[in-house]
Design a protein around this motif. Structure first.
Motif, PDB file in Angstrom:
ATOM      1  N   UNK A 141       3.481   4.061  -7.432  1.00 27.46           N
ATOM      2  CA  UNK A 141       3.815   4.025  -6.004  1.00 27.46           C
ATOM      3  C   UNK A 141       3.337   5.293  -5.320  1.00 27.46           C
ATOM      4  N   UNK A 142       3.590   6.452  -5.944  1.00 25.46           N
ATOM      5  CA  UNK A 142       3.131   7.716  -5.362  1.00 25.46           C
ATOM      6  C   UNK A 142       1.604   7.731  -5.219  1.00 25.46           C
ATOM      7  N   UNK A 143       0.907   7.241  -6.237  1.00 21.73           N
ATOM      8  CA  UNK A 143      -0.559   7.217  -6.163  1.00 21.73           C
ATOM      9  C   UNK A 143      -1.030   6.337  -5.008  1.00 21.73           C
ATOM     10  N   UNK A 144      -0.399   5.163  -4.855  1.00 21.14           N
ATOM     11  CA  UNK A 144      -0.761   4.296  -3.739  1.00 21.14           C
ATOM     12  C   UNK A 144      -0.450   4.928  -2.391  1.00 21.14           C
ATOM     13  N   UNK A 157       2.766  -0.583  -9.458  1.00 18.69           N
ATOM     14  CA  UNK A 157       3.309   0.338  -8.464  1.00 18.69           C
ATOM     15  C   UNK A 157       2.333   0.669  -7.355  1.00 18.69           C
ATOM     16  N   UNK A 158       1.045   0.685  -7.663  1.00 17.09           N
ATOM     17  CA  UNK A 158       0.066   1.049  -6.636  1.00 17.09           C
ATOM     18  C   UNK A 158       0.006   0.041  -5.488  1.00 17.09           C
ATOM     19  N   UNK A 159       0.581  -1.142  -5.670  1.00 17.18           N
ATOM     20  CA  UNK A 159       0.524  -2.162  -4.613  1.00 17.18           C
ATOM     21  C   UNK A 159       1.542  -1.924  -3.512  1.00 17.18           C
ATOM     22  N   UNK A 160       2.563  -1.087  -3.750  1.00 15.35           N
ATOM     23  CA  UNK A 160       3.650  -0.949  -2.776  1.00 15.35           C
ATOM     24  C   UNK A 160       3.157  -0.410  -1.436  1.00 15.35           C
ATOM     25  N   UNK A 161       2.295   0.615  -1.460  1.00 20.44           N
ATOM     26  CA  UNK A 161       1.848   1.227  -0.206  1.00 20.44           C
ATOM     27  C   UNK A 161       0.986   0.273   0.625  1.00 20.44           C
ATOM     28  N   UNK A 162      -0.025  -0.394   0.058  1.00 18.28           N
ATOM     29  CA  UNK A 162      -0.773  -1.364   0.873  1.00 18.28           C
ATOM     30  C   UNK A 162       0.108  -2.474   1.425  1.00 18.28           C
ATOM     31  N   UNK A 163       1.098  -2.914   0.638  1.00 19.72           N
ATOM     32  CA  UNK A 163       1.998  -3.952   1.136  1.00 19.72           C
ATOM     33  C   UNK A 163       2.862  -3.429   2.277  1.00 19.72           C
ATOM     34  N   UNK A 164       3.323  -2.181   2.162  1.00 19.74           N
ATOM     35  CA  UNK A 164       4.138  -1.598   3.229  1.00 19.74           C
ATOM     36  C   UNK A 164       3.350  -1.488   4.522  1.00 19.74           C
ATOM     37  N   UNK A 165       2.068  -1.219   4.429  1.00 21.55           N
ATOM     38  CA  UNK A 165       1.244  -1.116   5.634  1.00 21.55           C
ATOM     39  C   UNK A 165       1.042  -2.489   6.266  1.00 21.55           C
ATOM     40  N   UNK A 166       0.908  -3.526   5.436  1.00 24.52           N
ATOM     41  CA  UNK A 166       0.693  -4.872   5.961  1.00 24.52           C
ATOM     42  C   UNK A 166       1.985  -5.550   6.404  1.00 24.52           C
ATOM     43  N   UNK A 167       3.099  -5.164   5.797  1.00 27.01           N
ATOM     44  CA  UNK A 167       4.389  -5.813   6.093  1.00 27.01           C
ATOM     45  C   UNK A 167       5.442  -4.731   6.325  1.00 27.01           C
ATOM     46  N   UNK A 168       5.399  -4.063   7.469  1.00 30.30           N
ATOM     47  CA  UNK A 168       6.334  -2.961   7.726  1.00 30.30           C
ATOM     48  C   UNK A 168       7.791  -3.413   7.598  1.00 30.30           C
ATOM     49  N   UNK A 169       8.585  -2.577   6.918  1.00 23.82           N
ATOM     50  CA  UNK A 169      10.004  -2.867   6.757  1.00 23.82           C
ATOM     51  C   UNK A 169      10.363  -3.757   5.604  1.00 23.82           C
ATOM     52  N   UNK A 170       9.384  -4.245   4.838  1.00 21.81           N
ATOM     53  CA  UNK A 170       9.670  -5.184   3.750  1.00 21.81           C
ATOM     54  C   UNK A 170       9.666  -4.534   2.377  1.00 21.81           C
ATOM     55  N   UNK A 171       9.320  -3.257   2.275  1.00 24.89           N
ATOM     56  CA  UNK A 171       9.139  -2.635   0.965  1.00 24.89           C
ATOM     57  C   UNK A 171      10.063  -1.434   0.784  1.00 24.89           C
ATOM     58  N   UNK A 172      11.190  -1.397   1.469  1.00 21.67           N
ATOM     59  CA  UNK A 172      12.123  -0.284   1.288  1.00 21.67           C
ATOM     60  C   UNK A 172      12.645  -0.281  -0.157  1.00 21.67           C
ATOM     61  N   UNK A 173      12.514   0.847  -0.881  1.00 24.54           N
ATOM     62  CA  UNK A 173      12.936   0.857  -2.285  1.00 24.54           C
ATOM     63  C   UNK A 173      14.447   0.871  -2.456  1.00 24.54           C
TER      64      UNK A 173
END
Length: 501
Positions: A456-459, A306-322
């Protein structure tokens, strides 16, 4: 090379002289997806996200060509690419003749016994390079590699799987590289079984299905299902892990983002897709994955994922909508949960009428819209429930314990609505899979969701970003609805979206 602004670079198809829109090569056979429907002789519906595809007269003939055999004309090649890019169909892949020019790369840190099982299963058919990522007992790792005929490279300081794989990439020159985690057990010839997809010059990577290695331990969280797919963000299969993944070596450029401790595999796959490559998921090949033997260990792993979601969202905006909500199905679902059947019925009827009118205006058949609209409401409820289990579980528990309201019927109605969101999706999955005792299955699923959501929250706290938690509303779900022909942009009316993790 191409990449997100702050990420490592990969080699694009154009740099290798390959057109990003090239058709599938002659001889390629494709199969329509199980959900694809032919609404009329020249109209197909399906894909991920769902869309309508209207064929020209040449397209109808090309579809007949593909159904009769394989690609044999220019029109067939264009249509086959369009169908496989949109998820309406999937290329059929067989074993390649001989042994592909591949190096299997296995990153490991300690766990010599696990590594031994992995290398024993991998065998000696392919070259194997093990990267010891700063093990406390490197001699034990070296001994296993020597016994199994594998090369070994040692890193003095552990950097994680991304840096370990990058170390290997600088050491190999084979046409393909197969990443394999040390806790995986591949079947014989697994890389050869995947390599047939590389007959398509635009395929950059192919992933097998990851399943639990030991029976009776439950499924693997890396299992992406039994249906083939083109991998892309916001689709049915949004990502694939590098627990087992076969790639073209020449396109990897700078390799993995070494700043990512988790999610580095998703980031690489998405960078390849953004560069114009195709990535395929091939569930016909199954690789075993050793899962944690205790519930706490499993939940810790889910937290880390889950901690990977936030870094991925920053690198790929719009690709990690839950969660992506379509307005009309969401209104219908909310009205049903609030015990407002008239409002729910009116919302459903309005959405069906709007869709039918838009289809007719586009010259498309409008019959049969009720069933997919009802399916949209069902999927909205399931998706909302999963989102609640991951990110709003405590709030639902409070609503069940203290629902408020003056009348008993009102209080129990609120309790049932909250309970349906919390327990409904796990019970629906249990009913489909029949995975043992339903209460234990539901409890385990909710614990898994909560652990992932906590990660996810922690990330998000570390990255100071909230996007990976927030649902997205598609305010104009019917905008752009039109008949699409091969070679022109297609219709994407919505449907269930994928997510990373």
């Amino acid at each position: 090379m191409t990449a997100p602004a702050d990420g490592p670079r990969v080699v694009g198809p154009g740099e290798l002289g390959i057109r990003p829109d090239a058709g599938l090569p002659p001889g390629t056979a494709v199969d329509l997806d199980a959900d694809t429907r032919q609404l009329a002789g020249d109209v197909l519906f399906g894909g991920s996200p769902a869309r309508v595809l209207r064929l020209s007269a040449a397209g109808v003939r090309a579809l007949a060509e593909l159904r009769a055999g394989a690609v044999s004309s220019a029109a067939g090649a264009v249509l086959a690419r369009r169908l496989t890019d949109t998820g309406l169909a999937h290329p059929r892949s067989g074993h390649v003749a001989g042994v592909p020019d591949v190096t299997v790369v296995v990153p490991v840190r300690d766990r010599a016994g696990e590594l031994d099982r992995c290398l024993a299963a991998a065998g000696t058919r392919y070259r194997v390079l093990v990267v010891d990522d700063g093990s406390a007992d490197p001699a034990a790792v070296a001994a296993v590699c020597a016994a199994r005929g594998a090369r070994v490279a040692h890193r003095r300081v552990s950097g994680g799987p991304g840096p370990a794989r990058n170390t290997a990439l600088r050491m190999i020159g084979t046409e393909f590289v197969a990443f394999l985690d040390s806790d995986c057990i591949p079947p014989p010839g697994w890389a050869s079984a995947l390599a047939g997809h590389f007959a398509d010059p635009l395929v950059a990577a192919v992933a097998p299905r990851i399943v639990a290695a030991a029976p009776g331990t439950g499924g693997s969280p890396l299992d992406l299902g039994d249906r083939p797919a083109r991998v892309a963000p916001m689709t049915r299969v949004a990502y694939v892990p590098t627990a087992a993944l076969l790639l073209r070596r020449a396109i990897l450029g700078d390799g993995f983002d070494e700043a990512l401790r988790y999610g580095e595999d998703v980031d690489l796959v998405w960078r390849l897709i953004e560069a114009g490559w195709r990535v395929r998921y091939e569930p016909a090949v199954r690789v075993g994955h050793a899962e944690p033997t205790s519930r706490p260990a499993l939940l810790r792993r889910r937290f880390r994922y889950g901690t990977s979601a936030a870094p991925l969202a920053r690198r790929h905006p719009g690709s990690v909508a839950p969660l992506v909500l379509q307005p009309w199905p969401a209104i219908t679902m909310a009205a049903l949960l609030a015990r407002r059947p008239l409002t729910a019925g009116a919302a459903f009827a309005a959405s069906a009428a709007l869709l039918a009118a838009r289809l007719r205006a586009s010259g498309l058949p409008s019959r049969g819209v009720i069933r997919p609209m009802a399916g949209g409401v069902w999927q909205t409820w399931l998706g909302t429930g999963r989102w609640c289990g991951q990110y709003a579980g405590p709030a639902l528990l409070v609503a069940i314990a203290s629902p408020g309201g003056r009348a008993p019927a009102q209080r129990w109605g609120r309790r049932l609505a909250a309970a349906s969101l919390l327990a409904g999706p796990p019970l629906a999955q249990w009913a489909r899979d029949r995975g043992g005792d339903p209460l234990r299955f539901t409890a385990a699923a909710l614990a898994d969701q909560a652990a992932y959501g906590a990660g996810v929250y922690a990330g998000c706290l570390r990255e100071r970003i909230i996007a990976p938690v927030l649902p997205v509303i598609a305010w104009k779900p019917f905008e752009g609805l039109r008949a699409a022909r091969p070679g022109t942009p297609g219709h994407r009316p919505g449907g269930r979206r994928g997510r990373a993790g």
